[in-house]
Scaffold this motif. Structure first.
Motif, PDB file in Angstrom:
ATOM      1  N   ILE A  27      -6.932 -13.751  37.811  1.00 36.91           N
ATOM      2  CA  ILE A  27      -7.235 -13.209  38.682  1.00 36.91           C
ATOM      3  C   ILE A  27      -6.648 -10.905  37.411  1.00 36.91           C
ATOM      4  O   ILE A  27      -7.063  -9.881  37.376  1.00 36.91           O
ATOM      5  CB  ILE A  27      -6.314 -12.061  39.899  1.00 36.91           C
ATOM      6  N   ASP A  28      -5.917 -11.806  36.916  1.00 36.30           N
ATOM      7  CA  ASP A  28      -4.757 -11.191  35.654  1.00 36.30           C
ATOM      8  C   ASP A  28      -6.503  -9.948  34.953  1.00 36.30           C
ATOM      9  O   ASP A  28      -6.499  -8.187  34.981  1.00 36.30           O
ATOM     10  CB  ASP A  28      -3.380 -11.011  35.377  1.00 36.30           C
ATOM     11  N   ILE A  37      -9.778 -10.076  35.377  1.00 38.19           N
ATOM     12  CA  ILE A  37     -10.197  -8.538  36.040  1.00 38.19           C
ATOM     13  C   ILE A  37     -10.074  -7.745  36.373  1.00 38.19           C
ATOM     14  O   ILE A  37     -10.322  -6.892  36.522  1.00 38.19           O
ATOM     15  CB  ILE A  37     -10.900 -10.232  37.505  1.00 38.19           C
ATOM     16  N   LYS A  38      -8.379  -7.603  36.664  1.00 45.50           N
ATOM     17  CA  LYS A  38      -8.615  -6.552  37.001  1.00 45.50           C
ATOM     18  C   LYS A  38      -8.163  -5.830  35.696  1.00 45.50           C
ATOM     19  O   LYS A  38      -8.244  -4.469  36.156  1.00 45.50           O
ATOM     20  CB  LYS A  38      -6.282  -6.546  37.565  1.00 45.50           C
ATOM     21  N   GLN A  39      -7.355  -6.086  34.344  1.00 44.84           N
ATOM     22  CA  GLN A  39      -7.801  -5.238  33.345  1.00 44.84           C
ATOM     23  C   GLN A  39      -8.765  -4.842  32.933  1.00 44.84           C
ATOM     24  O   GLN A  39      -9.347  -3.608  32.218  1.00 44.84           O
ATOM     25  CB  GLN A  39      -7.220  -6.070  32.178  1.00 44.84           C
ATOM     26  N   GLU A  40      -9.943  -5.718  33.116  1.00 45.70           N
ATOM     27  CA  GLU A  40     -11.462  -5.177  32.688  1.00 45.70           C
ATOM     28  C   GLU A  40     -12.159  -4.516  33.872  1.00 45.70           C
ATOM     29  O   GLU A  40     -12.144  -3.369  32.756  1.00 45.70           O
ATOM     30  CB  GLU A  40     -11.784  -6.152  32.689  1.00 45.70           C
ATOM     31  N   THR A  41     -11.535  -4.251  34.919  1.00 45.54           N
ATOM     32  CA  THR A  41     -11.849  -3.860  36.209  1.00 45.54           C
ATOM     33  C   THR A  41     -11.539  -2.076  35.219  1.00 45.54           C
ATOM     34  O   THR A  41     -12.176  -0.569  36.075  1.00 45.54           O
ATOM     35  CB  THR A  41     -11.780  -4.191  37.994  1.00 45.54           C
ATOM     36  N   ARG A  42      -9.992  -1.917  35.857  1.00 47.18           N
ATOM     37  CA  ARG A  42      -9.230  -0.198  35.107  1.00 47.18           C
ATOM     38  C   ARG A  42     -10.246  -0.049  33.774  1.00 47.18           C
ATOM     39  O   ARG A  42     -10.425   1.006  33.730  1.00 47.18           O
ATOM     40  CB  ARG A  42      -7.975  -0.964  34.667  1.00 47.18           C
ATOM     41  N   ASN A  43     -10.679  -1.154  32.752  1.00 49.55           N
ATOM     42  CA  ASN A  43     -11.672  -0.410  31.180  1.00 49.55           C
ATOM     43  C   ASN A  43     -12.425   0.373  32.247  1.00 49.55           C
ATOM     44  O   ASN A  43     -12.910   1.314  31.049  1.00 49.55           O
ATOM     45  CB  ASN A  43     -11.157  -2.127  30.326  1.00 49.55           C
ATOM     46  N   VAL A  44     -13.549  -0.463  32.513  1.00 52.55           N
ATOM     47  CA  VAL A  44     -14.812   0.170  32.893  1.00 52.55           C
ATOM     48  C   VAL A  44     -14.549   0.940  33.990  1.00 52.55           C
ATOM     49  O   VAL A  44     -14.988   2.587  33.494  1.00 52.55           O
ATOM     50  CB  VAL A  44     -15.696  -1.064  33.997  1.00 52.55           C
ATOM     51  N   VAL A  45     -13.973   1.080  35.106  1.00 52.30           N
ATOM     52  CA  VAL A  45     -13.653   2.588  35.795  1.00 52.30           C
ATOM     53  C   VAL A  45     -12.679   4.099  34.412  1.00 52.30           C
ATOM     54  O   VAL A  45     -13.419   4.538  34.993  1.00 52.30           O
ATOM     55  CB  VAL A  45     -12.269   2.641  36.745  1.00 52.30           C
ATOM     56  N   LEU A  46     -12.302   3.500  33.971  1.00 50.35           N
ATOM     57  CA  LEU A  46     -11.216   3.873  32.878  1.00 50.35           C
ATOM     58  C   LEU A  46     -12.897   4.969  32.673  1.00 50.35           C
ATOM     59  O   LEU A  46     -13.052   6.266  31.434  1.00 50.35           O
ATOM     60  CB  LEU A  46     -10.358   3.641  32.014  1.00 50.35           C
ATOM     61  N   THR A  47     -13.960   4.656  31.356  1.00 50.92           N
ATOM     62  CA  THR A  47     -14.908   4.366  30.956  1.00 50.92           C
ATOM     63  C   THR A  47     -16.238   5.838  32.164  1.00 50.92           C
ATOM     64  O   THR A  47     -16.760   6.456  31.478  1.00 50.92           O
ATOM     65  CB  THR A  47     -15.803   3.753  30.217  1.00 50.92           C
ATOM     66  N   VAL A  48     -16.091   5.053  33.462  1.00 51.82           N
ATOM     67  CA  VAL A  48     -17.395   5.407  34.057  1.00 51.82           C
ATOM     68  C   VAL A  48     -16.978   7.130  34.236  1.00 51.82           C
ATOM     69  O   VAL A  48     -17.157   7.889  34.904  1.00 51.82           O
ATOM     70  CB  VAL A  48     -17.208   4.701  36.100  1.00 51.82           C
ATOM     71  N   VAL A  98      -9.509   0.212  42.202  1.00 52.97           N
ATOM     72  CA  VAL A  98      -9.289  -0.862  41.587  1.00 52.97           C
ATOM     73  C   VAL A  98      -9.472  -2.263  42.678  1.00 52.97           C
ATOM     74  O   VAL A  98      -9.892  -3.323  42.141  1.00 52.97           O
ATOM     75  CB  VAL A  98      -8.699  -0.461  40.423  1.00 52.97           C
ATOM     76  N   ALA A  99      -8.343  -2.225  43.622  1.00 53.07           N
ATOM     77  CA  ALA A  99      -7.513  -3.765  43.912  1.00 53.07           C
ATOM     78  C   ALA A  99      -9.263  -4.474  44.718  1.00 53.07           C
ATOM     79  O   ALA A  99      -9.410  -5.547  44.828  1.00 53.07           O
ATOM     80  CB  ALA A  99      -6.618  -3.157  44.446  1.00 53.07           C
ATOM     81  N   THR A 100      -9.976  -3.069  45.123  1.00 46.67           N
ATOM     82  CA  THR A 100     -10.583  -3.642  46.548  1.00 46.67           C
ATOM     83  C   THR A 100     -11.818  -4.106  45.283  1.00 46.67           C
ATOM     84  O   THR A 100     -12.480  -4.873  45.655  1.00 46.67           O
ATOM     85  CB  THR A 100     -11.585  -2.219  47.607  1.00 46.67           C
ATOM     86  N   ILE A 101     -11.923  -3.706  44.744  1.00 43.56           N
ATOM     87  CA  ILE A 101     -12.843  -4.414  43.590  1.00 43.56           C
ATOM     88  C   ILE A 101     -12.330  -5.648  42.660  1.00 43.56           C
ATOM     89  O   ILE A 101     -13.360  -6.497  42.715  1.00 43.56           O
ATOM     90  CB  ILE A 101     -13.668  -2.987  42.453  1.00 43.56           C
ATOM     91  N   VAL A 102     -11.913  -5.429  42.303  1.00 39.63           N
ATOM     92  CA  VAL A 102     -10.841  -6.399  41.814  1.00 39.63           C
ATOM     93  C   VAL A 102     -11.668  -7.835  43.005  1.00 39.63           C
ATOM     94  O   VAL A 102     -11.980  -8.709  42.480  1.00 39.63           O
ATOM     95  CB  VAL A 102      -9.471  -6.667  41.390  1.00 39.63           C
ATOM     96  N   LYS A 103     -11.085  -7.314  44.286  1.00 39.86           N
ATOM     97  CA  LYS A 103     -11.097  -8.309  45.128  1.00 39.86           C
ATOM     98  C   LYS A 103     -12.635  -8.906  45.342  1.00 39.86           C
ATOM     99  O   LYS A 103     -13.285 -10.139  45.616  1.00 39.86           O
ATOM    100  CB  LYS A 103     -10.835  -7.500  46.608  1.00 39.86           C
ATOM    101  N   LEU A 104     -13.747  -7.265  45.901  1.00 42.71           N
ATOM    102  CA  LEU A 104     -15.080  -7.955  45.128  1.00 42.71           C
ATOM    103  C   LEU A 104     -15.586  -8.752  44.331  1.00 42.71           C
ATOM    104  O   LEU A 104     -16.394 -10.216  44.248  1.00 42.71           O
ATOM    105  CB  LEU A 104     -15.865  -7.001  45.370  1.00 42.71           C
ATOM    106  N   ILE A 105     -14.750  -8.562  43.004  1.00 39.67           N
ATOM    107  CA  ILE A 105     -15.677  -9.116  41.694  1.00 39.67           C
ATOM    108  C   ILE A 105     -15.248 -10.640  42.334  1.00 39.67           C
ATOM    109  O   ILE A 105     -15.736 -11.707  41.772  1.00 39.67           O
ATOM    110  CB  ILE A 105     -14.890  -8.605  40.351  1.00 39.67           C
ATOM    111  N   ASP A 106     -13.960 -11.259  42.470  1.00 40.86           N
ATOM    112  CA  ASP A 106     -12.929 -12.253  42.540  1.00 40.86           C
ATOM    113  C   ASP A 106     -14.096 -13.196  43.720  1.00 40.86           C
ATOM    114  O   ASP A 106     -14.504 -14.302  43.440  1.00 40.86           O
ATOM    115  CB  ASP A 106     -11.948 -12.402  42.557  1.00 40.86           C
ATOM    116  N   LYS A 107     -14.129 -12.852  44.315  1.00 42.41           N
ATOM    117  CA  LYS A 107     -14.752 -13.043  45.469  1.00 42.41           C
ATOM    118  C   LYS A 107     -16.610 -13.446  44.956  1.00 42.41           C
ATOM    119  O   LYS A 107     -17.468 -14.488  45.452  1.00 42.41           O
ATOM    120  CB  LYS A 107     -16.038 -11.935  47.074  1.00 42.41           C
ATOM    121  N   LYS A 108     -17.142 -12.568  44.568  1.00 39.94           N
ATOM    122  CA  LYS A 108     -18.466 -12.493  43.814  1.00 39.94           C
ATOM    123  C   LYS A 108     -18.609 -14.199  42.792  1.00 39.94           C
ATOM    124  O   LYS A 108     -19.357 -14.845  42.824  1.00 39.94           O
ATOM    125  CB  LYS A 108     -19.040 -11.299  43.608  1.00 39.94           C
TER     126      LYS A 108
END
Length: 83
Positions: free
Chosen positions: A4-5, A7-18, A71-81
């Motif tokens: 999960i950590d 996933i959080k870091q990678e999600t943050r990085n992607v959000v920051l690029t977008v 980021v939290a809701t995206i991480v939850k979705l990715i973790d579920k996927k």
């Protein structure tokens, strides 16, 4: 499957690029991405980058404002996927 950590870091990085006008310090796990500038155009970019980064595919019903609000809701979705 990633922890999960990671996933959080990678999600943050992607959000920051977008959302290039957002500083890393301004982006918390619960920050509302829509109020920070996420719109329908860069949301599609975000979705594609997340799918590529995590080697997952979002279903049509996964793609909604609630799942991509923070980021939290995206991480939850990715973790579920990743199951």
């Amino acid at each position: 499957m990633k922890n999960i950590d990671l996933i959080k870091q990678e999600t943050r990085n992607v959000v920051l690029t977008v959302l290039p006008n957002i500083n890393s310090e301004d982006l918390s796990e619960s920050s509302n991405l829509f109020t920070m500038g996420l719109d329908s155009v860069n949301a599609m970019s975000l979705i594609l980058k997340l799918q590529n980064n995590f080697t997952i595919k979002f279903a049509v019903n996964d793609i909604n404002a609630e799942n991509f609000q923070s980021v939290a809701t995206i991480v939850k979705l990715i973790d579920k996927k990743q199951g």
